[in-house]
Design a protein around this motif. Structure first.
Motif, PDB file in Angstrom:
ATOM      1  N   GLN A 130      44.482  20.861 -11.271  1.00 55.06           N
ATOM      2  CA  GLN A 130      45.141  19.621 -10.849  1.00 55.06           C
ATOM      3  C   GLN A 130      44.795  18.490 -11.803  1.00 55.06           C
ATOM      4  OE1 GLN A 130      43.337  17.229  -7.808  1.00 55.06           O
ATOM      5  NE2 GLN A 130      45.258  17.041  -6.673  1.00 55.06           N
ATOM      6  N   LYS A 131      43.519  18.354 -12.110  1.00 57.99           N
ATOM      7  CA  LYS A 131      43.066  17.256 -12.983  1.00 57.99           C
ATOM      8  C   LYS A 131      43.624  17.418 -14.395  1.00 57.99           C
ATOM      9  CE  LYS A 131      38.813  14.793 -14.245  1.00 57.99           C
ATOM     10  NZ  LYS A 131      38.725  14.928 -15.709  1.00 57.99           N
ATOM     11  N   LEU A 142      47.391  16.490 -14.494  1.00 58.20           N
ATOM     12  CA  LEU A 142      47.630  15.053 -14.375  1.00 58.20           C
ATOM     13  C   LEU A 142      47.235  14.317 -15.654  1.00 58.20           C
ATOM     14  CD1 LEU A 142      46.432  14.421 -10.709  1.00 58.20           C
ATOM     15  CD2 LEU A 142      48.787  14.497 -11.540  1.00 58.20           C
ATOM     16  N   GLU A 143      46.115  14.696 -16.221  1.00 57.74           N
ATOM     17  CA  GLU A 143      45.651  13.998 -17.421  1.00 57.74           C
ATOM     18  C   GLU A 143      46.511  14.320 -18.636  1.00 57.74           C
ATOM     19  OE1 GLU A 143      41.537  15.001 -17.788  1.00 57.74           O
ATOM     20  OE2 GLU A 143      40.905  13.530 -16.278  1.00 57.74           O
ATOM     21  N   GLU A 202      54.296  14.428 -12.592  1.00 57.68           N
ATOM     22  CA  GLU A 202      53.832  13.318 -11.758  1.00 57.68           C
ATOM     23  C   GLU A 202      52.708  13.717 -10.825  1.00 57.68           C
ATOM     24  OE1 GLU A 202      57.351  11.849  -9.875  1.00 57.68           O
ATOM     25  OE2 GLU A 202      58.117  10.903 -11.697  1.00 57.68           O
ATOM     26  N   ASP A 203      52.890  14.803 -10.066  1.00 60.71           N
ATOM     27  CA  ASP A 203      51.841  15.250  -9.154  1.00 60.71           C
ATOM     28  C   ASP A 203      52.134  16.678  -8.729  1.00 60.71           C
ATOM     29  OD1 ASP A 203      54.066  14.480  -7.474  1.00 60.71           O
ATOM     30  OD2 ASP A 203      52.703  14.670  -5.773  1.00 60.71           O
ATOM     31  N   ARG A 252      44.200   6.585 -13.430  1.00 54.77           N
ATOM     32  CA  ARG A 252      44.069   7.355 -12.182  1.00 54.77           C
ATOM     33  C   ARG A 252      44.858   6.687 -11.058  1.00 54.77           C
ATOM     34  NH1 ARG A 252      44.240  11.921  -9.611  1.00 54.77           N
ATOM     35  NH2 ARG A 252      42.988  11.977  -7.698  1.00 54.77           N
ATOM     36  N   GLU A 289      48.377   7.830 -11.324  1.00 53.75           N
ATOM     37  CA  GLU A 289      48.529   9.212 -10.865  1.00 53.75           C
ATOM     38  C   GLU A 289      48.619   9.263  -9.339  1.00 53.75           C
ATOM     39  OE1 GLU A 289      45.841  11.245 -14.446  1.00 53.75           O
ATOM     40  OE2 GLU A 289      45.125  11.239 -12.368  1.00 53.75           O
ATOM     41  N   GLU A 322      51.876  10.297  -6.961  1.00 54.93           N
ATOM     42  CA  GLU A 322      51.690  11.342  -5.950  1.00 54.93           C
ATOM     43  C   GLU A 322      52.096  10.837  -4.573  1.00 54.93           C
ATOM     44  OE1 GLU A 322      47.726  13.056  -3.913  1.00 54.93           O
ATOM     45  OE2 GLU A 322      47.869  13.453  -6.055  1.00 54.93           O
TER      46      GLU A 322
END
Length: 967
Positions: A318-319, A322-323, A328-329, A656, A659, A663
């Motif tokens: 997940q991280k 996103l990074e 988007e999520d 963050r 993000e 989400e």
């Protein structure tokens, strides 16, 4: 431990005891019984839990997309041989003390669970469900009502209706449902999982009544049925009922054919599909693998832990996604699907353009390769396993039987023993031992089931705003063509069938049929309300509600910060602030490391905001509730972590923040159709008080609109960061705060000692007084949404708890939901659901529909329902049944933490134990005239009511909005 349980018998009413399992993990004992003459299998998990549950489970493998298993699930509850009323389910819903009553269709099974804390009621429910599943009447009219039917519209054309048909139209209006369907079909080329057991709206009209009856005859037989019994009642009475009232009509059948497993592919596949959405949306992609047989328990546990480590809060994959900025999520389709014989692992991402799908796939595989080579962080694995261990120790109440049923059915249905299906602790310990020995358990699973597994699919989902219009036009064309082809004889037959459905729906059951149903009396209601032993301790830094009780060495802490000084604009921002609280990270810990620490040192941390209107003349209670739980041995570590989190939130981490905002926006937009009735209800109630307005601002369409208008550019995110940081300073003040602690005395003392320092950690300054809210008034009473069905709500002023007439209105609401409105809106109108909900604090009643194809007719039905109970006096027995049903929700068992927190809230809101007892006594003393007067009062308040509708984009466009002003 056996002396705690009922006496065992090797033979009991034709059942033979086949296995006895000492289940210390559940403080229970499991006993397996098989009926020798029919093969019916029963597993009894005996515990001290007073909420007894029974469930009948059948393997119902679909062979097409007609949804026959789903329609049958509905239709078996429309009358049976012993109980020949048109809706025994509705009778039980309106007149029993059940704590759970439902039926569910899964991809490969159908489940019929019931639960109650009252033994007499439990056996009543058990009897009715047993007769329903094995001896249903399956009337053609019931099939047409629940499944699908053709009707003449007002212009002489044809239209389709049916409860399941409309339910599944609503289901396919949800992008996530469309994506999940594409994932499952893409992995299963053949066999039952290639089809939608719920039914595809395009295929549902293909199922016939004859096909429904044959499906029941094939699958609903004792030889193919599993019965699960749970709770503190001995098994003897349930086996007696089965043996004498059900099983004499059956003989054993051969075992069913083995479950068909999917033949594995040797190459990956790409599948493209469309879902309802605007052209501006970039789309969603998903990568899914077919992994291992659900019967490989140890591997499945490793996959579950791996899934949490990769995709859970702060998960590695997940991280990384996103990074990398590739979307988007994560899509809700992400995770491990364990309700299938062969388990599916999926990772999906919203906001990925179709042309970037293969690039996104390559990135996912590259990341998995890194972890397969280097391994996963030890602390992360320890955190996930700690969460599992915490859940095993925590005492829960209300729904434990259902929780065990879901776990049991994953594998018992496929031949595993009930014991193997239930236990977790032994396998968890084995996994811990393997990790302590340095074995590369997770690297091996990553390689075998993901990286080296060619049976995977890349699903590319594109938004298409024309989906609904195309479907509607296609259906109109098909119906017009069908209308042209109908012969005179077929037209006459259609009229006969439509009349049969009308009579089935409108003609009341005969007194003789109603008399067959088992019933309770008002004497069966527990006379006294449950009163937890708790009290205030005011010699603390702020007042604390103390609930001392046995909690299996788990401590619970609740803190309520005062929010009375927040403005409407603050409340709009607050849900995002709450989203960030445990997901943003601190100045020292990134959000993934924070998630690990929370899992290692707590059993969970949550926060939510509430706005309530207390009884009496107290000011409104507007609070932010922070709740966390921990093992007694970790109280100090947990407090250290929570205090650090609250003091050092990293609001400057704007990447963050963006993000989380993306989400949240996606989550809210995707929830509009699945929760349409909630959005409509919040909006119709918003104008009645500041509290209901706040509920709408934070949980309704106002919040959805606010999120969709936020500026996602760097300057916009920076402004939002400043707003959130400012909110933090204004919220985290112990001035006017309250708290609650639950646990044993030693744990309580240790928690209170830690709270002593909170006035120093968090500002004690006195903030401004209660902010007055401007009157909420909206001329917009309808909104178009991307759906083929609608959601409609009406809110009326009513009485509050403690006021004369309140209890009658509660019972009237139950009568409406399970009586006239059920018949008019669900049975006749084809809506999937209708609700009547009351706010005892606000003094409101809200009537709402769910997945409803009709708008004006439903609002007319709301009025008709009230007039019906005004003009048609109830029989005393009907009133007694309604009182029983209305009280049932108060009897659900509560866990220690729930009892502590509920007591705290009741005290703040002026809900005394005396008022609770008065409510029960008044309900039991109601007379038919009280219900009539309640209906009269609500009719008199009709002009002060407010309505709101969410309507399909393609439907009812020509109907002008009706302006309804809230008072």
């Amino acid at each position: 431990m056996s002396e705690k349980f009922s006496r065992l018998s090797s033979q009991l009413y034709g059942f033979s005891c086949k296995a006895v399992d000492e289940l210390s993990e559940f403080n229970g004992r499991g006993v397996l019984y098989v009926h020798e003459k029919t093969g019916l299998t029963v597993y009894h998990l005996e515990t001290a839990d007073p909420e007894n549950l029974a469930s009948f489970v059948f393997r119902t493998l679909p062979e097409d997309d007609t949804g026959v298993a789903h329609i049958l699930e509905h239709t078996v509850l429309c009358g049976s041989q012993k109980y020949p009323t048109k809706d025994p389910f509705l009778y039980l819903a309106k007149s029993s003390l059940n704590t759970f009553l439902n039926a569910m269709t899964y991809p490969d099974k159908t489940v019929y669970p019931v639960a109650s804390v009252v033994p007499k009621d439990f056996y009543n429910l058990f009897r009715v469900y047993a007769d329903a599943v094995f001896f249903p009447l399956l009337k053609p009219a019931a099939f047409r009502q629940e499944g699908h039917r053709l009707e003449w519209d007002h212009q002489g054309g044809l239209q389709r209706s049916g409860v399941v048909l409309n339910e599944m139209k609503g289901n396919y209006s949800s992008p996530e449902s469309v994506i999940y369907d594409a994932v499952q079909r893409s992995l299963f080329d053949e066999g039952p999982y290639h089809f939608d057991s719920g039914g595809d709206p395009h295929a549902i009209p293909d199922i016939t009544h004859e096909g429904l009856v044959k499906f029941h005859q094939k699958h609903y037989h004792p030889s193919y049925c599993l019965v699960f019994l749970y709770g503190n009642l001995p098994v003897r009475q349930a086996l007696k009922i089965l043996s004498r009232e059900v099983l004499p009509s059956f003989q054993i059948r051969p075992l069913p054919e083995p479950f068909p497993l999917q033949k594995r592919r040797q190459e990956r596949r790409i599948v493209e599909t469309v879902y309802p959405g605007s052209e501006e949306e970039p789309g969603t992609v998903a990568l899914a693998w077919l992994t291992e047989d659900i019967l490989d328990f140890q591997t499945i546990l490793v996959l579950e832990v791996l899934t949490e480590a990769l995709l859970g809060d702060g998960g590695l994959l997940q991280k990384a996604l996103l990074e990398a900025g590739l979307g988007e999520d994560l899509s809700p389709v992400s995770g491990l699907e364990t309700d299938l014989r062969e388990v599916v692992f999926s990772v999906g991402m919203r906001g990925v353009p179709a042309e970037q799908a293969t690039q996104w796939e390559a990135f996912v595989l590259d990341q998995l390769s890194v972890w397969a080579h280097e391994g996963l962080p030890q602390e992360l694995l320890e955190a996930v396993i700690a969460s599992y261990e915490f859940s095993l120790r925590e005492l829960r109440a209300g729904g434990m039987g259902l929780r065990y049923l879901r776990r049991l059915m994953r594998t018992w249905l496929h031949g595993a023993s009930p014991r193997d299906s239930l236990i977790i602790a032994e396998r968890l310990q084995l996994l811990k031992d393997q990790l302590s020995q340095g074995l590369p358990v997770f690297q091996q699973v990553l390689k075998k089931y993901l990286l080296e597994n060619p049976h995977r699919t890349l699903v590319i989902c594109r938004p298409d705003p024309a989906v609904f219009q195309q479907d509607e036009e296609l259906e109109k064309e098909q119906l017009a063509e069908l209308r042209m082809k109908l012969t005179e004889a077929e037209i006459e037959q259609l009229k006969i069938e439509q009349e049969e459905v009308r009579q089935f729906q409108e003609l009341p059951d005969s007194p003789q049929a109603v008399a067959t149903l088992p019933s309770l009396t008002l004497r069966d209601i527990p006379r006294k309300v449950d009163i937890p032993v708790s009290s205030w301790e005011t010699q603390q830094p702020f007042p604390f509600w103390v609930h001392e009780t046995f909690t299996n060495e788990i401590a619970y802490a609740d803190v309520g910060f005062d929010l009375s000084h927040l403005t409407p604009d603050d409340w709009l921002v607050l849900p995002f602030w709450l989203r960030c609280l445990d997901s943003l990270g601190t100045k020292e810990l990134s959000y993934d490391l924070l998630a690990r620490q929370l899992a290692l040192h707590t059993g969970g941390f949550s926060a939510r905001a509430t706005a309530d209107r207390p009884l009496g003349h107290r000011p409104e209670e507007r609070r932010l509730w922070m709740r966390f739980r921990m093992l007694d041995e970790k109280i100090e570590n947990a407090f250290d972590l929570i205090e650090t989190l609250l003091k050092t939130l990293a609001w400057q981490n704007e990447s963050r923040l963006k993000e989380l905002l993306l989400e949240m926006v996606n989550d809210w937009n995707s929830s509009l159709v699945p929760r349409g009735h909630v959005f409509a209800s919040y909006r119709s109630a918003a104008g009645f008080s500041p509290s209901t307005q706040i509920t709408e601002l934070t949980g309704g369409l106002s919040q959805l609109d606010f999120l969709n208008t936020l500026d996602l550019t760097p300057p916009g995110v920076s402004r939002l960061s400043q707003q959130c940081e400012n909110l933090t300073q204004r919220i985290l003040s112990t001035s006017q705060a309250v708290g609650g602690v639950t646990g044993n005395r030693n744990a309580i003392n240790r928690m209170l000692k830690r709270f002593q320092s909170w006035p120093e950690l968090f500002s004690e300054r006195h903030l401004s007084n209660l902010v007055e809210f401007p009157h909420f008034s909206s001329v917009q009473t309808r909104r178009n949404i991307p759906s083929t069905v609608g959601f409609h709500s009406l809110t009326l002023p009513a009485s509050r708890l403690g006021e004369v007439g309140h209890e009658a209105e509660l019972v009237l609401g139950h009568l409406l939901q399970t009586g006239v409105l059920w018949e008019e809106i669900r049975m006749k109108g084809g809506a999937y659901g209708v609700f009547a909900s009351q706010s005892s604090l606000e003094g409101l009643i809200t009537l709402a529909t769910f997945r409803d194809p009709r708008e004006q007719e439903s609002f007319a039905a709301f009025r008709y329902g009230l007039e019906f109970y005004r003009d048609h006096p109830l029989e005393q027995q009907d009133l007694s049944n309604a009182i029983l049903g209305a009280i049932s929700g108060d009897l659900t068992p509560r866990s220690p933490s729930e009892r502590g927190f509920l007591g705290l809230q009741r005290s703040l809101l002026g809900i005394t134990d005396g008022l609770r007892q008065q409510k029960r006594d008044r309900m039991k003393d109601l007379k038919p005239k009280d219900i009539r007067k309640a209906a009269e009062r609500l009719i008199a308040s009709w002009d002060q009511g407010a309505k709101f509708s969410l309507v399909p984009q393609t439907g009812d466009k020509g109907v002008p909005p009706v302006e309804v002003q809230a008072r």
